[in-house]
Each structure stands twice: as C-alpha cells, then as structure tokens.
Design a protein around this motif. Structure first.
Motif, PDB file in Angstrom:
ATOM      1  N   ILE A 213      -5.412   1.224  -9.570  1.00  0.00           N
ATOM      2  CA  ILE A 213      -5.805   0.627  -8.296  1.00  0.00           C
ATOM      3  C   ILE A 213      -4.813  -0.667  -8.251  1.00  0.00           C
ATOM      4  N   LEU A 214      -4.562  -1.615  -9.340  1.00  0.00           N
ATOM      5  CA  LEU A 214      -4.017  -2.778  -9.080  1.00  0.00           C
ATOM      6  C   LEU A 214      -2.625  -2.357  -8.746  1.00  0.00           C
ATOM      7  N   ILE A 215      -2.043  -1.475  -9.693  1.00  0.00           N
ATOM      8  CA  ILE A 215      -0.591  -1.297  -9.577  1.00  0.00           C
ATOM      9  C   ILE A 215      -0.100  -0.565  -8.259  1.00  0.00           C
ATOM     10  N   THR A 216      -1.290   0.063  -7.585  1.00  0.00           N
ATOM     11  CA  THR A 216      -0.886   0.699  -6.237  1.00  0.00           C
ATOM     12  C   THR A 216      -0.847  -0.415  -5.310  1.00  0.00           C
ATOM     13  N   ALA A 217      -1.914  -1.384  -5.304  1.00  0.00           N
ATOM     14  CA  ALA A 217      -1.847  -2.396  -4.395  1.00  0.00           C
ATOM     15  C   ALA A 217      -0.657  -3.543  -4.477  1.00  0.00           C
ATOM     16  N   ALA A 218      -0.409  -3.510  -5.662  1.00  0.00           N
ATOM     17  CA  ALA A 218       1.096  -4.155  -5.860  1.00  0.00           C
ATOM     18  C   ALA A 218       2.212  -3.468  -5.003  1.00  0.00           C
ATOM     19  N   PHE A 219       2.303  -2.280  -5.528  1.00  0.00           N
ATOM     20  CA  PHE A 219       3.434  -1.397  -4.939  1.00  0.00           C
ATOM     21  C   PHE A 219       3.468  -1.479  -3.277  1.00  0.00           C
TER      22      PHE A 219
ATOM     23  N   VAL B  87      -4.959   8.533 -11.744  1.00  0.00           N
ATOM     24  CA  VAL B  87      -6.285   8.712 -10.764  1.00  0.00           C
ATOM     25  C   VAL B  87      -6.561   7.674 -10.188  1.00  0.00           C
ATOM     26  N   GLY B  88      -6.730   6.561 -10.701  1.00  0.00           N
ATOM     27  CA  GLY B  88      -7.053   5.012  -9.688  1.00  0.00           C
ATOM     28  C   GLY B  88      -5.942   4.845  -8.929  1.00  0.00           C
TER      29      GLY B  88
ATOM     30  N   TYR C  68      -3.984   4.935  -3.501  1.00  0.00           N
ATOM     31  CA  TYR C  68      -2.889   4.956  -2.100  1.00  0.00           C
ATOM     32  C   TYR C  68      -3.229   5.713  -1.016  1.00  0.00           C
ATOM     33  N   PHE C  69      -4.390   6.507  -0.988  1.00  0.00           N
ATOM     34  CA  PHE C  69      -4.832   7.053   0.167  1.00  0.00           C
ATOM     35  C   PHE C  69      -5.741   6.391   0.885  1.00  0.00           C
TER      36      PHE C  69
END
Length: 268
Positions: A140-146, A198-199, A204-205
């Motif tokens: 989740i944190l990686i996606t938020a950063a991206f 998965v996170g 992302y969605f």
C-alpha cells in the motif's frame, strides 16, 4: 497502465527479491554471516530514515496538496504512536528483535525437522501471518508513493527492500527454529512476500479516487519507517560498542542515507 507496471515491478522488488536475497545469506559461512548481517541492518537504518526525511515527508507537505503542515506533523506523531500500540499487540512486527547479533546464534542451530510441539509450529505460522500483513501494508505504501511521484515510488521501494533483506533473514531463522525445512521456509516466505503485490494492487484501484488522502498515507509510511529504524533497528546496534564497530555503523547508516539521496536526486 505504465504506472501499474511500475508498481507491480517494484512491489516484487520490495517483497519477492528481498526474500531470495535473504535466503542466499543462509549459504554463507557463520563467520561471514556474523559480519554481514549487522552491516545490512546499519545500511537499512540509513535507507529508511533517508526515504522518510528526504522523500516521503517533503512530498507530503508540497503545496500542490494544500495540506496544513500542522496536520502533517500530527499525522506523523499519531502514526508513531499507532505503530507502538500495534507492536504491543503483536500485530505489526513479530521478529524484529532477532536482527543483528541475535540472528547469528539462531542461524548456527541445527535444523529440526521432527519432534517439534504444536507451540513451535504455531509460532512459525504466526510469523508467516505477521509477515504477510507487514508485506501487504508495504505494498500500500509503495503504491501511495508511486501515485504521488514515480521517483518517490522507486525510492520508497528501495528503502523497503533494504529493510526487508535483514528482516526476511530473521524470518528464515525463526521458521527453521520452529521446525520448517529450508525448502519449506523459502516456499512460505515467498508466498508471504506476495502480500506486497496484493496490497499494491488493492491500493492502486482504491486510491485512484482518493488523491486527497495521499499526503497522509505518505506521512504514515514515513512514521512506519522512522519507528522501525529508531525503535527497532538502532537499539540492536548498541550491542556493539567498540569504536571501530561504531564507526562502521555510522558509515553504513550514512551510506544508506546517501544512497537514497543520490537515487532521489538522479531520478529527478
């Protein structure tokens, strides 16, 4: 779609690749493990702090979000307290205290493939469940950063990978001590590492229509990095107090910070 590929790729880097690299350290001699693992921990401290103070927090307070800096500070404080409480309830971290020096004695114990009681087997299962949850949150944190900035996403994923390598090595140690064979420990650790992907996909969605919350998620990510580095990893370094060891620790922490700084500057 390109952003999604970036997210998936670096989620695998933060999760799966760190497991593979950590497992390779089990092939080293006891002497090499004893010297290498503490170095990895020191470098991870620098990477986590660098990603927090040079990447995540500055991006969270950028003017484009029109966020009150006081709210960012409050979120950071609440995040630190949250992770403290989660650790108290044994929901966030399960084996961080086995980093550094404490990893080595465990690695030197012979594998036990039979005769373990149910308590040990249950402990191994709890390790895997806790690691899967940890990896899920990392995704989740990686996606938020991206979704904030591709360059920030890369830096965040690199910091997570730097931290995950010594942590996954600790996971292997505890699983072996709980009665898992090396092959079984690797298999289940790989499965648990997929929680990162998965996170990341779920975030992302879900975050596509929640852009206004990204600054707060970035600060929560920073608080988790800071908490792990300061409350978890740094105390383990204090077991090595000789001047030469202290100098090595400071140098490697600085190297971790510089690595993040260069990565962030170069990517921009």
């Amino acid at each position: 779609m390109d952003l999604l590929f970036w997210i998936i790729g670096f989620s695998l880097l933060g999760g799966l690749l760190s497991v593979v690299i950590a497992s390779s350290f089990l092939l080293l001699s006891d002497k090499h493990r004893a010297t290498t693992v503490p170095h990895l921990v020191s470098f991870a401290i620098g990477a986590l702090l660098g990603a927090s103070f040079l990447g995540l927090i500055p991006h969270a307070i950028e003017n484009q979000y029109n966020v009150d800096p006081h709210e960012i500070g409050l979120t950071l404080l609440l995040g630190l307290l949250l992770f403290f409480l989660l650790e108290k309830m044994v929901l966030w971290r399960h084996c961080h205290s086995h980093h550094g020096d404490e990893v080595i004695p465990e690695l030197n114990r012979p594998d036990h493939h039979g005769g373990h009681n149910h308590k040990h087997e249950a402990a191994g299962s709890l390790i895997l469940i806790g690691d899967a949850i940890h990896n899920f949150v990392d995704g989740i944190l990686i996606t938020a950063a991206f979704m904030t900035d591709v360059h920030l996403g890369i830096v965040t994923a690199l910091a997570i990978a730097a931290h995950e390598i010594p942590q996954e090595l600790g996971d292997f140690v505890l699983l072996l001590h709980s009665g898992f064979t090396r092959r079984k420990a690797l298999y289940y650790n790989i499965l648990s590492s997929l929680g990162t992907v998965v996170g990341a996909l779920l975030a992302y969605f879900l975050l596509a229509d929640m852009q206004q919350y990204l600054p707060y998620i970035l600060v929560v990510a920073a608080s988790s990095f800071i908490y792990v580095a300061v409350a978890d990893l740094i105390p383990g370094l204090h077991t090595r107090i000789r001047p030469s060891e202290t100098l090595q620790q400071i140098s490697l922490i600085a190297a971790g910070v510089i690595f993040i700084f260069i990565a962030h500057s170069t990517l921009h």
